[in-house]
Scaffold this active site. Structure first.
Site, mmCIF file in Angstrom:
data_model
loop_
_atom_site.group_PDB
_atom_site.id
_atom_site.type_symbol
_atom_site.label_atom_id
_atom_site.label_comp_id
_atom_site.label_asym_id
_atom_site.label_seq_id
_atom_site.Cartn_x
_atom_site.Cartn_y
_atom_site.Cartn_z
ATOM 1 N N CYS A 78 0.832 -1.194 0.000
ATOM 2 C CA CYS A 78 0.000 0.000 0.000
ATOM 3 C C CYS A 78 0.872 1.252 0.000
ATOM 4 C CB CYS A 78 -0.944 0.096 1.193
ATOM 5 S SG CYS A 78 -2.180 -1.190 1.234
ATOM 6 N N GLU A 91 18.310 -17.531 -5.087
ATOM 7 C CA GLU A 91 17.968 -16.213 -5.629
ATOM 8 C C GLU A 91 17.501 -16.324 -7.082
ATOM 9 O OE1 GLU A 91 17.264 -13.488 -4.442
ATOM 10 O OE2 GLU A 91 17.550 -12.016 -6.006
ATOM 11 N N ARG A 145 4.395 -0.440 -4.581
ATOM 12 C CA ARG A 145 4.044 -0.873 -3.222
ATOM 13 C C ARG A 145 2.754 -1.681 -3.180
ATOM 14 N NH1 ARG A 145 6.730 1.824 0.798
ATOM 15 N NH2 ARG A 145 5.080 1.316 2.245
ATOM 16 N N LYS A 162 6.747 -4.228 -3.203
ATOM 17 C CA LYS A 162 8.173 -3.948 -3.008
ATOM 18 C C LYS A 162 8.516 -3.878 -1.522
ATOM 19 C CE LYS A 162 12.246 -2.540 -4.499
ATOM 20 N NZ LYS A 162 13.024 -3.682 -5.001
ATOM 21 N N ASN A 221 -2.089 2.570 5.405
ATOM 22 C CA ASN A 221 -1.139 1.504 5.084
ATOM 23 C C ASN A 221 -0.838 0.784 6.400
ATOM 24 O OD1 ASN A 221 2.442 1.630 4.486
ATOM 25 N ND2 ASN A 221 1.057 -0.061 4.233
ATOM 26 N N GLY A 222 -0.905 -0.549 6.374
ATOM 27 C CA GLY A 222 -0.646 -1.307 7.599
ATOM 28 C C GLY A 222 -1.887 -2.057 8.019
HETATM 29 C C1 G6P Z 1 9.542 -8.002 -0.797
HETATM 30 C C2 G6P Z 1 10.152 -7.685 -2.140
HETATM 31 C C3 G6P Z 1 11.467 -8.441 -2.302
HETATM 32 C C4 G6P Z 1 12.403 -8.127 -1.139
HETATM 33 C C5 G6P Z 1 11.737 -8.405 0.204
HETATM 34 C C6 G6P Z 1 12.559 -7.863 1.363
HETATM 35 O O1 G6P Z 1 9.112 -9.306 -0.769
HETATM 36 O O2 G6P Z 1 9.261 -8.020 -3.173
HETATM 37 O O3 G6P Z 1 12.095 -8.049 -3.513
HETATM 38 O O4 G6P Z 1 13.565 -8.895 -1.258
HETATM 39 O O5 G6P Z 1 10.465 -7.752 0.268
HETATM 40 O O6 G6P Z 1 12.598 -6.462 1.263
HETATM 41 P P1 G6P Z 1 13.628 -5.536 2.014
HETATM 42 O O7 G6P Z 1 13.220 -4.148 1.673
HETATM 43 O O8 G6P Z 1 13.473 -5.822 3.479
HETATM 44 O O9 G6P Z 1 14.976 -5.906 1.538
#
Ligand code: G6P
Length: 600
Positions: A2, A473, A27, A595, A100-101
């Site tokens: 969000c 990965e 987001r 994201k 958001n949340g």
């Molecule tokens: C989400 C994103 C991933 C990311 C993960 C951790 O799932 O889609 O791409 O690796 O969050 O995010 P961060 O911001 O904590 O690295």
């Protein structure tokens, strides 16, 4: 997870809100909406789907409002639908809220409000906020918000406007991110910096338990007791170009190509940072890395370096698993919390819980001023610039760079290497930047490979030692953006189960650089070949052994054994990218993902 935006100023609010929302779309993008004050009325427009649906719906409406809030949604409570889309209002349509949340006690609050005669329209937790504000409103929005926040449990950020007080937007932060952007005669509110970058780089990051009152010419911040708080203005180092696609078809491709720069800038940033840690490093007898998603995979690789160069045991645990487990942590424990965004709820809360038990926390973050940056005892920064594509790429290799440097720093501080040894290690990492640049020349080859393999429904990725996390990965990238089932596995473990999956319909990507486990992985390649698996190997250029095995050999530049993850991940990112693109999928905004995941 969000995105929230807000605008108050002298310009038309709608185009600004829409453009800011588009920049926050990574987001969440199940539905989107805005609320504006048009004349004396609150107008709410919302649509299911991406922001472009909302833009279409608003086409030609020519709203003249100068104040509004907006939202792009990643559904938690209630399916994506127009009624569940934000903004939500109270029954009389006087208070509009974007959120958001999660409000954890919303069912209880909803029941209480229903008993008082409130009628709810949506299934969301957000709607209770609008109703509570309406319930408490007694001619002063700020007072009503103060009373409301005291009733809410959970982690959240929200913004509210009302035509009863047309001169302000109120923003609240507790657990979820919220940034204020400062303009001239205008001010902004957003979940993340890229939303407001076209308008201003002067920002105030709200802390948990703070409320911002935005007017055209002023921003005031208070705590939840209503006491004014003085805040520093932070000038964002990113420029707007860094948040644009710059001629690339997708942000993800652009970001893949930005990796040499991201690594080089991260090395430069590390060397120019004051690395005085606020705790005694010699006390540390155990390191626990906590992270999610791609950041977790970086942590797995960092463990090998840290243990190799310092001898300190380093466990790596998914943040979501750490928090509720009984993992022993004390003042001799160092927590490495890795998060690109610095806002991932699982990582933040795990780090905070370890801190409460006396552990020291080092954050590794890309977003300066993010919550984790502020909550950690010390922060190491990846200087990758804004990452917009949902699937992490450049921040991953930048995290690797930091983790490698951190291992060297710890070794140096503990007297295990001398100054020269430290700088020799830095120089070796510097050279890797050029090798990564060279690996990017494989782009065309991977594009062709994608067209050959995109029809398969399952993939296996195998690696050993430093490249086991790269197998994870590679598989994650493919799953995230191509929706193809893929598994990453330690190559040696394959014989204990996954080998049963192998047949002529299973492409198996095997990472086989000439390192200490090369002979072992060659044996694993044979195991796959003898079961008719379609083998794609990734190894050093000119490796004639690999060239003669399997269907495809991808040659990456030769690097020292510590650095193979940097070059091996490049073809895997490109393969996932091209498969997703050729399948016509939305590479930068894959379905169901966000994201920044600010809920547990
Ligand atoms: C989400 C994103 C991933 C990311 C993960 C951790 O799932 O889609 O791409 O690796 O969050 O995010 P961060 O911001 O904590 O690295």
């Amino acid at each position: 997870m969000c995105g929230i935006v807000g605008y108050i100023g002298n310009d038309y609010a709608v185009p600004i809100l829409l453009s800011a929302l588009e920049r926050l779309e990574y987001r969440g993008y199940d539905s989107a909406g805005i609320a504006i004050i048009e004349g004396d009325k609150l107008v709410v427009e919302k649509k299911v789907g991406k922001i472009r649906e909302l833009i279409r719906a608003l086409w030609g409406k020519q709203y003249k409002s100068n104040i509004g809030i907006g939202h792009t949604r990643w559904a938690t409570h209630g399916a994506p639908s127009e009624v569940n889309a934000h903004p939500h209002t109270d029954e009389r349509g006087l208070f509009a809220v974007v959120h958001n949340g999660i409000v954890e006690n919303y069912l209880e609050l909803r029941k209480e409000l229903e008993e008082k005669g409130h009628h709810f329209r949506s299934e969301t937790d957000t709607e209770v906020i609008a109703h509570l504000i309406a319930e408490y409103y007694n001619g002063n929005l700020f007072d009503a918000v103060l009373k409301t926040v005291k009733r809410l449990k959970g982690a959240f950020a929200f913004a509210v406007i009302t035509p009863l007080e047309k001169d302000k937007i109120i923003g609240v932060k507790k657990g979820s991110p919220l940034v204020v952007g400062l303009g001239k005669g205008e001010n902004f509110l957003a979940s993340d910096i890229p939303a407001i970058l076209p308008y201003t780089r002067n920002t105030i990051s709200l802390d948990d338990g703070e409320i911002a009152v935005l007017k055209r010419d002023s921003v005031e911040v208070y705590n939840f007791e209503g006491v004014p708080v003085s805040k520093e203005v932070f000038v964002v180092p990113w420029d707007i170009l860094s948040a644009e696609k710059g001629g690339f078809k997708h942000f993800m491709l652009k970001e893949i190509f930005e990796q040499p720069k991201a690594i080089a800038d991260t090395i430069g940033g590390f060397l120019s940072q004051d690395l005085t840690l606020p705790f005694d490093i010699n006390r540390i007898n155990r390191v626990i890395t906590i992270a999610c998603g791609t950041s977790y995979h970086a942590g797995l690789i960092g463990k090998y370096w840290l243990e190799k160069y310092t001898g300190i045991p380093n466990e790596v645990i998914y943040a979501s698993e750490f928090r509720y487990a009984d993992i022993p942590v004390d003042e001799n424990t160092l927590i490495l919390a890795i998060s690109q965004s610095g806002e991932t709820a699982d990582t933040r809360f795990a780090a905070l819980s370890a801190k409460e038990k006396g552990a020291s926390v080092i954050g590794i973050v890309n977003v300066v001023g993010s919550s984790l940056d502020r909550e950690a005892d010390f922060t190491l920064y990846t200087h990758a610039g804004p990452e917009i594509g949902v699937a992490a790429t450049k921040t991953f290799t930048a995290q690797l760079a930091i983790l490698y440097l951190f291992a060297q720093l710890m070794a140096r501080r503990r007297g295990l290497i001398d100054r020269d040894g430290f700088y020799r290690a830095v120089e070796k990492l510097n050279e890797v930047t050029r090798k990564v640049e060279k690996a990017l020349e494989l782009n065309g080859e991977l594009e062709n490979l994608a067209s050959r393999y995109k029809k398969f429904k399952n993939f296996l990725y195998l690696g050993r030692w430093l490249n086991y996390p790269i197998a994870l990965e590679g598989a994650l990238k493919l799953k995230e953006i191509s929706y193809i089932h893929a598994e990453g596995y330690p190559a040696g473990e394959m014989k204990h189960g996954p080998i049963a999956l192998i047949d002529e319909n299973m492409p198996v990507v095997i990472l086989a650089p000439r390192d200490r486990v090369y002979e072992k992985i060659i044996a694993n390649i044979e195991e796959v070949l003898s079961r008719k698996g379609r083998v794609i190997t990734v190894g050093f250029e000119g490796d004639t052994v690999l060239k003669n095995k399997g269907e495809v050999f991808i040659g990456v530049p030769e690097v020292g054994e510590d650095f193979t993850p940097f070059v091996n991940v490049i073809p895997l990112q490109l393969l996932a990218y091209h498969i997703a693109d050729q399948l016509g999928l939305d590479v930068d905004q894959p379905r169901n993902l966000a994201k920044t995941v600010t809920v547990e």
